[in-house]
Every structure is written in structure tokens, then in C-alpha cells.
Design a protein around this motif. Sequence first.
Motif, PDB file in Angstrom:
ATOM      1  N   ASP A   1     -14.714  13.796 -98.327  1.00  0.00           N
ATOM      2  CA  ASP A   1     -13.870  14.376 -99.559  1.00  0.00           C
ATOM      3  C   ASP A   1     -13.738  13.951-100.733  1.00  0.00           C
ATOM      4  OD1 ASP A   1     -12.833  15.517 -97.415  1.00  0.00           O
ATOM      5  OD2 ASP A   1     -10.836  14.505 -97.365  1.00  0.00           O
TER       6      ASP A   1
ATOM      7  N   ARG B   1      -4.792  12.716-101.926  1.00  0.00           N
ATOM      8  CA  ARG B   1      -5.762  11.867-100.273  1.00  0.00           C
ATOM      9  C   ARG B   1      -4.883  11.413 -99.749  1.00  0.00           C
ATOM     10  NH1 ARG B   1      -9.957   9.711 -97.558  1.00  0.00           N
ATOM     11  NH2 ARG B   1     -11.082  11.016 -96.143  1.00  0.00           N
TER      12      ARG B   1
ATOM     13  N   ASP C   1      -6.181  18.028 -97.952  1.00  0.00           N
ATOM     14  CA  ASP C   1      -6.414  18.332 -97.064  1.00  0.00           C
ATOM     15  C   ASP C   1      -6.085  20.301 -97.202  1.00  0.00           C
ATOM     16  OD1 ASP C   1      -7.472  15.927 -95.946  1.00  0.00           O
ATOM     17  OD2 ASP C   1      -5.889  15.700 -94.786  1.00  0.00           O
TER      18      ASP C   1
ATOM     19  N   TRP D   1      -9.008  23.236 -98.895  1.00  0.00           N
ATOM     20  CA  TRP D   1     -10.258  23.297 -97.754  1.00  0.00           C
ATOM     21  C   TRP D   1      -9.816  24.457 -96.861  1.00  0.00           C
ATOM     22  CZ3 TRP D   1     -12.219  19.767-100.707  1.00  0.00           C
ATOM     23  CH2 TRP D   1     -12.280  18.553-100.112  1.00  0.00           C
TER      24      TRP D   1
END
Length: 532
Positions: free
Chosen positions: A73, A138, A161, A164
Motif C-alpha cells: 500500500d 490505513r 482501502d 483501490w
Amino acid sequence: MDISNIGLEERTLGKVIESRLAARPDAPMLQDAQTSLSASEAWHRALSFARTLDEVGVGWQEPVALMLDNHVDNVLCWLGTALTGRVEVSVNVAYMGEMLAHVLRDSRAALLIVEASYLARVAEIANSIPDLKAVIVRGNADASIDFLSPRSSLVLSEPLDASWQKPNSAPVAIRPWDILSLSYTSGTTGRSKAVLSPHAHAFGHAATDGLGRTAPGETRFVVLPQFHIAGRWGGVYNAFLRGGCAFIADRFHASTYWQEAKAVNASSSQLVGTMAEFLRLQPPSEHDRDHSLREIGVMPLPKEPHSWSERFGVQLTTCYGSTEVGCVLSTVLPVDDSVGQPRGGYDIRLVDQNDCEVPVGQVGELIVRPLLPWTSSVGYANCPEQTMQAWRNGWLHSGDAFIKDRDGNYFFVDRVDDALRRRGENISSAEAEYLIAKHPYILEVAIVGVPSEFQEDDVLAVIVRTPGNTVTELDLAKDLSGMLPYFMVPRYIRFVDALPKTPTEKVQKSVLRAEGAANAWDGQAAGFNPKR
């Protein structure tokens, strides 16, 4: 890697990734323990993240701060930032308090992407970072984000998340002179400064053979942190540039390093000198040669590099570089303690304090002049005077002293400025003194480096306490561990009635270095170990 035939226009991160997409789009390019992405998958996720940057309102060449651990990430965030013309600002995850505030304030980043575990540190300094407008978290963001609520200008975006899953943002045409990153130095002459690094500069740093060579299709085992260019460019970008796959480890583990590398079938890796020493100090094991690594770049070289190489069955490479100049000296076959010879593309000289070249065999400061424009840093953000001083007389001054032998090999001697290196981290004595002096029981402090068993420095703090104060060394060390990154907390503390000074009231650090750690309290011997 010979880059002399690679044109300036090709030296951008966008061109490198595009070439990967054209040649091997479905081959693995980026991995960690949980995730494996091909070039096309990494491209998609990075540009999906860039859509979030669009929504937050981060514009062309504007900074994005990252305070993230080592994982895929992290790479996707700086990749998406760079591919769309924004500027990545990686923050050392050990920073806290005023050090963290300084980086966020000085960079003027409007957006911070941060691990949930570090949110409390941001909350403590929220009132001193007025430019911050949004935070992306995150991990599980719980009640620790309450500090955002009272400020109408500070908005919490959705968890990382979610980025994405968005449509791709459109990649933009990146030029070699566009800024890729603001990388904060150790601040050898004062507070930490942000090095302005164009895309062409990062390309040259990543391409050096001295970092260890990854062949197309091979895996590079990356254990260095992504908040340093050594891990970000020397590790990940190096693999991308050479057609390999970067495997991101959470961190370096001396006891299992060889087994972890074997598990991912890695052929190359990169270490700082302290890590190599930790491996040398491990008891001999069946794992010493039972691994897949062929080549490791180590900066600086470990003690007795040839016996180290023989024990572990790997080829050692090394190089010299800095955030400002990139890697300008390198070698694949180390000669004694040499860091190698000049790479193509740079003029290099060793000079005295007046910038006059010194004879072979004499100590001089290394200065650099790139043959192509934009292939070194272009200065320090918000620091015009320091930029002019670093680029004096048309040459970029490294601040490092070297000796050159008659065969053209260069040997590192010392920092010209007063800096230390501990546990793989550069430490500015000026910055450490500034922060330690904030303690209410300290009247004056001087920081010097003393020899460590790991070929680096240990930190000695020579301290004048405030009148009538009887604070102990252990209690003071405990207090400082809550104020400073773990690597900056002094191992040695010596209380004195007064610091030795010149007639102009400058501290005579040469006297303190000569005295060393004799009669100083030793935190390591006392069982005190600052936490990461």
C-alpha cells in the motif's frame, strides 16, 4: 547499469512503468506477505489511488505526506502520487512531537496518509500544522480520530482501502525536471531540510549497480524502510527499473533474514552497514548459505567485507550517495574499504574549504556536477540560502570528506558537518540538541558521536542541568524516549557543571569527542532500550 545511452526524456517514473507494461504486463512487479501485483495491476491501483487525490483537491506538483509502514500500500501511494505529477513526502514513522510537526508544517502538505497506529501522534500536534486539510487512514480508525472534529478545515477521507476500488485517474505527461519527492534530510546544519528531487534524479539513483543488481524476472528483497530513498528508490524503484519484482518486508529481522529471502526466492537485496553487522554477529547457522540471494548492496561495507561475503556466499556491492547528489560512486568488487569509482554522468572533485582541488591522497570534500540537467537535486524547499551554499561555485557540495588513491578509488573519511549515523539513521546534532533542550530540567546540551561496536555512532549527550535539579540519567532518558525517535535517544549521558566553550561561546565539541563516553552513564549497560 549503464545509463549513458538513456536519454533525459526517458528518465521518469512514468516511462519506466510504461516500459514494464509494454514488455511484461502480467509478470509480478510488487509483493508483500499479503499481496502480489503484476505491473498492470499495480498501475491500475496506483491510478485508482490518484482518483482520491483528485477528489481531495491535491493539484499538480503539490505535496502528499505519507506516514506508512513497509507494505505494498505504501508503494502504491507514492507511485500514484508520482505518476500524476504530485510530490511525495515520506515521513519517518519514528517521528513524533516537534519533529513530526516540522516536517508536516515545512512541506505544507494538505493531505496526510497515515497508519491508524500513528494517528495519536498527529492529534497531539494538530494545532501546529495549519496547512493540513485532509487525512486518509490505513487501518482501523477508532476514537483516535476525534481530534479532527473541532476543525472545519480538517476533513477525514474514507479509509485507504477504498481508493483501490475507484476508476483510474488519467496519467499525465511527466517531464524529467518535474519534482518527484521532497525528502527530508537529517538537518546536518540545523533543522531538517526538504531536498527537491526531480524524476531524472531519482532515476539515476535507482539505476546504480552499487545497490545490487536485479535481473529481469528476478525478485529483490526490500527490508529498508520506504520513508528513506534507500528503500524507496534503491530497493523498489531499482527492481522496477531492471524488470524485476520488489518484495516488501515489514522490516529487517536479523535472525530470519536469510530464510525470509529464500522463501520469496529473492536474488538481490540491500542493507545498511548496521544490518550487515547484526547478521555477522548471529551465531553460525545452516541458513548462512542456504538461501537464494546472489548479490547484496551494503552501505557502508561491513567489517572484513571479504570474509562476510565468503561466510554468506553472496557478492557484495557498495556505493556512495546522498539524498542531494544521488549515487555517484559505486563498485561491484569492493577494494578494501573503498566505496568505488565515479559513475558515468558526473564530474567529481575533492576540494578544500575554498573549493580548490586537493592532491591525490589528501582529504577533501566531495563535490559533484552532473553532466545532464536535472540528474541531481535542485535545492532545498523553503531554504534559498542553504541551497545557494550547497551549490556554491556551480558544484553541489556533499558535505562529506573523502580520500582518493592513485587508482581512482574513493574512501569515505567523515562528515564535514557535525552529524552522526546511528542504527541506519542520520542524526543532526543540531536538531537533537534543539529538541532535547526543550526538556525543563536541561539548561544546555551538546550532542556528539562516540564509536559503536556496529561501525556507526552511539549518541553521547553532555548536559548541564538547571540549577538545583537532581534528575537522574535514567529518568531523563525515559523522558527523552517520549520526545525523540528511538534512534536519537542518547545511549550515553554525562552531567557537567559547564560545557567547554571558545572565547566566542561556541561549544568545543572536539574536546567532548576526545573525552568520549568515559565516566558517562550507559543506558544499554543499565538495561534501558528505547522502544521503536
